[in-house]
Design a protein around this motif. Sequence first.
Motif, PDB file in Angstrom:
ATOM      1  N   PRO A 243       0.802  -1.231   0.000  1.00  0.00           N
ATOM      2  CA  PRO A 243       0.000   0.000   0.000  1.00  0.00           C
ATOM      3  C   PRO A 243       0.833   1.277   0.000  1.00  0.00           C
ATOM      4  O   PRO A 243       0.335   2.346  -0.350  1.00  0.00           O
ATOM      5  N   GLU A 244       2.112   1.162   0.392  1.00  0.00           N
ATOM      6  CA  GLU A 244       2.966   2.345   0.370  1.00  0.00           C
ATOM      7  C   GLU A 244       3.466   2.655  -1.043  1.00  0.00           C
ATOM      8  O   GLU A 244       3.880   3.778  -1.339  1.00  0.00           O
ATOM      9  N   ARG A 245       3.406   1.669  -1.926  1.00  0.00           N
ATOM     10  CA  ARG A 245       3.817   1.869  -3.315  1.00  0.00           C
ATOM     11  C   ARG A 245       2.607   2.185  -4.204  1.00  0.00           C
ATOM     12  O   ARG A 245       2.697   3.006  -5.114  1.00  0.00           O
ATOM     13  N   THR A 246       1.512   1.467  -3.987  1.00  0.00           N
ATOM     14  CA  THR A 246       0.253   1.725  -4.695  1.00  0.00           C
ATOM     15  C   THR A 246      -0.839   1.772  -3.641  1.00  0.00           C
ATOM     16  O   THR A 246      -1.084   0.767  -2.968  1.00  0.00           O
ATOM     17  N   SER A 247      -1.487   2.906  -3.475  1.00  0.00           N
ATOM     18  CA  SER A 247      -2.510   3.037  -2.432  1.00  0.00           C
ATOM     19  C   SER A 247      -3.670   2.084  -2.704  1.00  0.00           C
ATOM     20  O   SER A 247      -3.949   1.753  -3.863  1.00  0.00           O
ATOM     21  N   PRO A 248      -4.360   1.609  -1.649  1.00  0.00           N
ATOM     22  CA  PRO A 248      -5.529   0.745  -1.847  1.00  0.00           C
ATOM     23  C   PRO A 248      -6.567   1.366  -2.779  1.00  0.00           C
ATOM     24  O   PRO A 248      -7.222   0.659  -3.545  1.00  0.00           O
ATOM     25  N   TYR A 249      -6.699   2.708  -2.746  1.00  0.00           N
ATOM     26  CA  TYR A 249      -7.644   3.388  -3.643  1.00  0.00           C
ATOM     27  C   TYR A 249      -7.242   3.168  -5.102  1.00  0.00           C
ATOM     28  O   TYR A 249      -8.072   2.796  -5.950  1.00  0.00           O
ATOM     29  N   LYS A 250      -5.965   3.372  -5.419  1.00  0.00           N
ATOM     30  CA  LYS A 250      -5.514   3.189  -6.800  1.00  0.00           C
ATOM     31  C   LYS A 250      -5.547   1.716  -7.210  1.00  0.00           C
ATOM     32  O   LYS A 250      -5.832   1.390  -8.364  1.00  0.00           O
ATOM     33  N   PHE A 251      -5.244   0.850  -6.252  1.00  0.00           N
ATOM     34  CA  PHE A 251      -5.328  -0.590  -6.490  1.00  0.00           C
ATOM     35  C   PHE A 251      -6.769  -0.956  -6.853  1.00  0.00           C
ATOM     36  O   PHE A 251      -7.017  -1.652  -7.842  1.00  0.00           O
ATOM     37  N   TYR A 252      -7.714  -0.469  -6.070  1.00  0.00           N
ATOM     38  CA  TYR A 252      -9.145  -0.716  -6.311  1.00  0.00           C
ATOM     39  C   TYR A 252      -9.562  -0.169  -7.674  1.00  0.00           C
ATOM     40  O   TYR A 252     -10.261  -0.835  -8.443  1.00  0.00           O
ATOM     41  N   GLN A 253      -9.110   1.038  -7.999  1.00  0.00           N
ATOM     42  CA  GLN A 253      -9.465   1.666  -9.267  1.00  0.00           C
ATOM     43  C   GLN A 253      -8.910   0.892 -10.470  1.00  0.00           C
ATOM     44  O   GLN A 253      -9.531   0.840 -11.530  1.00  0.00           O
ATOM     45  N   PHE A 254      -7.733   0.279 -10.301  1.00  0.00           N
ATOM     46  CA  PHE A 254      -7.149  -0.506 -11.396  1.00  0.00           C
ATOM     47  C   PHE A 254      -8.120  -1.605 -11.841  1.00  0.00           C
ATOM     48  O   PHE A 254      -8.356  -1.801 -13.037  1.00  0.00           O
ATOM     49  N   TRP A 255      -8.692  -2.315 -10.883  1.00  0.00           N
ATOM     50  CA  TRP A 255      -9.622  -3.393 -11.205  1.00  0.00           C
ATOM     51  C   TRP A 255     -10.981  -2.853 -11.636  1.00  0.00           C
ATOM     52  O   TRP A 255     -11.619  -3.396 -12.537  1.00  0.00           O
ATOM     53  N   LEU A 256     -11.417  -1.772 -10.996  1.00  0.00           N
ATOM     54  CA  LEU A 256     -12.729  -1.189 -11.305  1.00  0.00           C
ATOM     55  C   LEU A 256     -12.777  -0.654 -12.736  1.00  0.00           C
ATOM     56  O   LEU A 256     -13.832  -0.661 -13.373  1.00  0.00           O
ATOM     57  N   ASN A 257     -11.644  -0.192 -13.245  1.00  0.00           N
ATOM     58  CA  ASN A 257     -11.605   0.398 -14.584  1.00  0.00           C
ATOM     59  C   ASN A 257     -11.309  -0.607 -15.690  1.00  0.00           C
ATOM     60  O   ASN A 257     -11.123  -0.225 -16.848  1.00  0.00           O
ATOM     61  N   ALA A 258     -11.280  -1.885 -15.354  1.00  0.00           N
ATOM     62  CA  ALA A 258     -11.008  -2.915 -16.361  1.00  0.00           C
ATOM     63  C   ALA A 258     -12.151  -2.993 -17.373  1.00  0.00           C
ATOM     64  O   ALA A 258     -13.312  -2.738 -17.046  1.00  0.00           O
ATOM     65  N   SER A 259     -11.810  -3.352 -18.590  1.00  0.00           N
ATOM     66  CA  SER A 259     -12.836  -3.502 -19.637  1.00  0.00           C
ATOM     67  C   SER A 259     -13.701  -4.730 -19.337  1.00  0.00           C
ATOM     68  O   SER A 259     -13.306  -5.619 -18.570  1.00  0.00           O
ATOM     69  N   ALA A 299     -13.062  -6.020  -8.063  1.00  0.00           N
ATOM     70  CA  ALA A 299     -12.268  -5.035  -7.319  1.00  0.00           C
ATOM     71  C   ALA A 299     -12.421  -5.209  -5.814  1.00  0.00           C
ATOM     72  O   ALA A 299     -11.444  -5.117  -5.062  1.00  0.00           O
ATOM     73  N   GLU A 300     -13.644  -5.482  -5.361  1.00  0.00           N
ATOM     74  CA  GLU A 300     -13.882  -5.648  -3.924  1.00  0.00           C
ATOM     75  C   GLU A 300     -13.191  -6.898  -3.400  1.00  0.00           C
ATOM     76  O   GLU A 300     -12.528  -6.864  -2.361  1.00  0.00           O
ATOM     77  N   ASP A 301     -13.317  -8.000  -4.127  1.00  0.00           N
ATOM     78  CA  ASP A 301     -12.737  -9.274  -3.692  1.00  0.00           C
ATOM     79  C   ASP A 301     -11.219  -9.189  -3.554  1.00  0.00           C
ATOM     80  O   ASP A 301     -10.651  -9.526  -2.505  1.00  0.00           O
ATOM     81  N   ILE A 302     -10.553  -8.701  -4.593  1.00  0.00           N
ATOM     82  CA  ILE A 302      -9.092  -8.704  -4.580  1.00  0.00           C
ATOM     83  C   ILE A 302      -8.523  -7.611  -3.674  1.00  0.00           C
ATOM     84  O   ILE A 302      -7.455  -7.781  -3.084  1.00  0.00           O
ATOM     85  N   THR A 303      -9.254  -6.511  -3.493  1.00  0.00           N
ATOM     86  CA  THR A 303      -8.772  -5.455  -2.586  1.00  0.00           C
ATOM     87  C   THR A 303      -8.831  -5.922  -1.136  1.00  0.00           C
ATOM     88  O   THR A 303      -7.910  -5.664  -0.348  1.00  0.00           O
ATOM     89  N   ILE A 304      -9.889  -6.626  -0.760  1.00  0.00           N
ATOM     90  CA  ILE A 304     -10.000  -7.150   0.607  1.00  0.00           C
ATOM     91  C   ILE A 304      -8.877  -8.146   0.885  1.00  0.00           C
ATOM     92  O   ILE A 304      -8.217  -8.086   1.923  1.00  0.00           O
ATOM     93  N   ARG A 305      -8.626  -9.067  -0.050  1.00  0.00           N
ATOM     94  CA  ARG A 305      -7.626 -10.104   0.201  1.00  0.00           C
ATOM     95  C   ARG A 305      -6.201  -9.564   0.169  1.00  0.00           C
ATOM     96  O   ARG A 305      -5.323 -10.075   0.848  1.00  0.00           O
ATOM     97  N   THR A 306      -5.973  -8.515  -0.630  1.00  0.00           N
ATOM     98  CA  THR A 306      -4.631  -7.941  -0.702  1.00  0.00           C
ATOM     99  C   THR A 306      -4.384  -6.963   0.437  1.00  0.00           C
ATOM    100  O   THR A 306      -3.285  -6.887   0.980  1.00  0.00           O
ATOM    101  N   HIS A 307      -5.420  -6.221   0.819  1.00  0.00           N
ATOM    102  CA  HIS A 307      -5.277  -5.192   1.854  1.00  0.00           C
ATOM    103  C   HIS A 307      -6.154  -5.528   3.060  1.00  0.00           C
ATOM    104  O   HIS A 307      -5.713  -6.200   3.967  1.00  0.00           O
ATOM    105  N   SER A 308      -7.405  -5.091   3.068  1.00  0.00           N
ATOM    106  CA  SER A 308      -8.311  -5.381   4.174  1.00  0.00           C
ATOM    107  C   SER A 308      -9.686  -4.821   3.833  1.00  0.00           C
ATOM    108  O   SER A 308      -9.839  -4.059   2.881  1.00  0.00           O
ATOM    109  N   GLU A 309     -10.684  -5.213   4.636  1.00  0.00           N
ATOM    110  CA  GLU A 309     -12.032  -4.670   4.424  1.00  0.00           C
ATOM    111  C   GLU A 309     -12.048  -3.165   4.701  1.00  0.00           C
ATOM    112  O   GLU A 309     -12.758  -2.404   4.035  1.00  0.00           O
TER     113      GLU A 309
END
Length: 428
Positions: A243-259, A299-309
Amino acid sequence: MTNFVEELRWRGMLQDIMPGTEEKLNEGMTSGYIGFDPTADSLHVGHLTQIMTLIHFQRAGHKPYALVGGATGMVGDPSGKSDERNLQTEAMVEHNLAGMKKQLSKFLTFEEKGNGAVMVNNNDWFKDMNLFTFIRDVGKHITVNYMMAKDSVKRRLDGDSGLSFTEFCYQLIQGFDFYYLWKYHNCLVQMGGSDQWGNIVTGTELIRRKDAGTAYAITTHLIKKADGTKFGKTESGAVWLNPERTSPYKFYQFWLNASDDDTKKWIRIFTLKTKEEIESLEKEHDAAPHLRILQKALAEDITIRTHSEEALETAIKTSEFLFGNGSLEFFATLSDAQVLEIFEGVPQFELSRQELQQGLDASTLLAEKSSVFASKGEAKKLIQGGGVSLNKEKIKEATAIFNTEHLLNGKYIIVQKGKKNYFLLIAV
């Protein structure tokens, strides 16, 4: 015990499998491993396919080994690369190993009993091995002809940069990793991305030639985006799990913006949802694509498992704040570091706190004291058309006065031009 290979197959992950591998795995608990090179102190989303492979391996009742290449990280693997990688110092590798161990522990269950995951470092068996021991005990069993036939070697030899002896030896080093884990940890299977097939097979060949043993190999597809761009890369670089390299917000957005095309593949690969759950979500998504149901579920599934709820909740609230009707109360909970993370890449302008204290009209604030607009006339025109918001509220008149009372967190003013163009004004 579930069928591990079948699980990879229906999820669209399976690329190559050595004959007899599936039958061996179906006999009972089997140990297998995947190697990770410690080239940084964090894994990134490009590693997630292999992490998910180990997760499925463990869930199927098998025993996963995560090999971190403390030794090989100081050499470099030519597979899939056009240029030679910069070599790392031992101190750099040790620092990177610590970060990777912490991350892998979020995905796998590490315990001594049963099929608990085990982490090993190949520096433990390479650190005391000298060159003569290696070429006698390993090099004599694999011919140069065999090594030259590998695609990864051929590509580099035919390219402009060539191939150093260091990298040429990599397949022997990785092959010995497999041999060592086979002999001393009973690891019968090595897994990896499809670009690792040649190196993995060298390991099975070394086991056969050196000890007349049998070992197995499985590779997974390399993930590519539907538009041809590289998976796991954004305009600002790699998407990291730290999370210090890629914030959870940007991580979440990466998956949310997928085609849609990518999401239908990725939700199978990067979540643990069942086939029935995924097919149900796909039906909902196809009925109302604008709701992005699949993207949100992924985005929700992978963000929780990588970071937290908790990190997911903050990411969702941040998204709502920027792109929906999020409240200013949420913004007040953010630290300066979080604010700057959210607005990274957004145009930012410094304001004189002293001038703001005296009060500035909207057109002066947005055209003269910052460069949100090129001119006061342009600012007035869009304000009159209802297209400019300040701190989530539309500006009604170009003559409206703003001062330090309008600063959020005592420091910021958020300007929105149209729906998606943001600007951050910072009082200094």
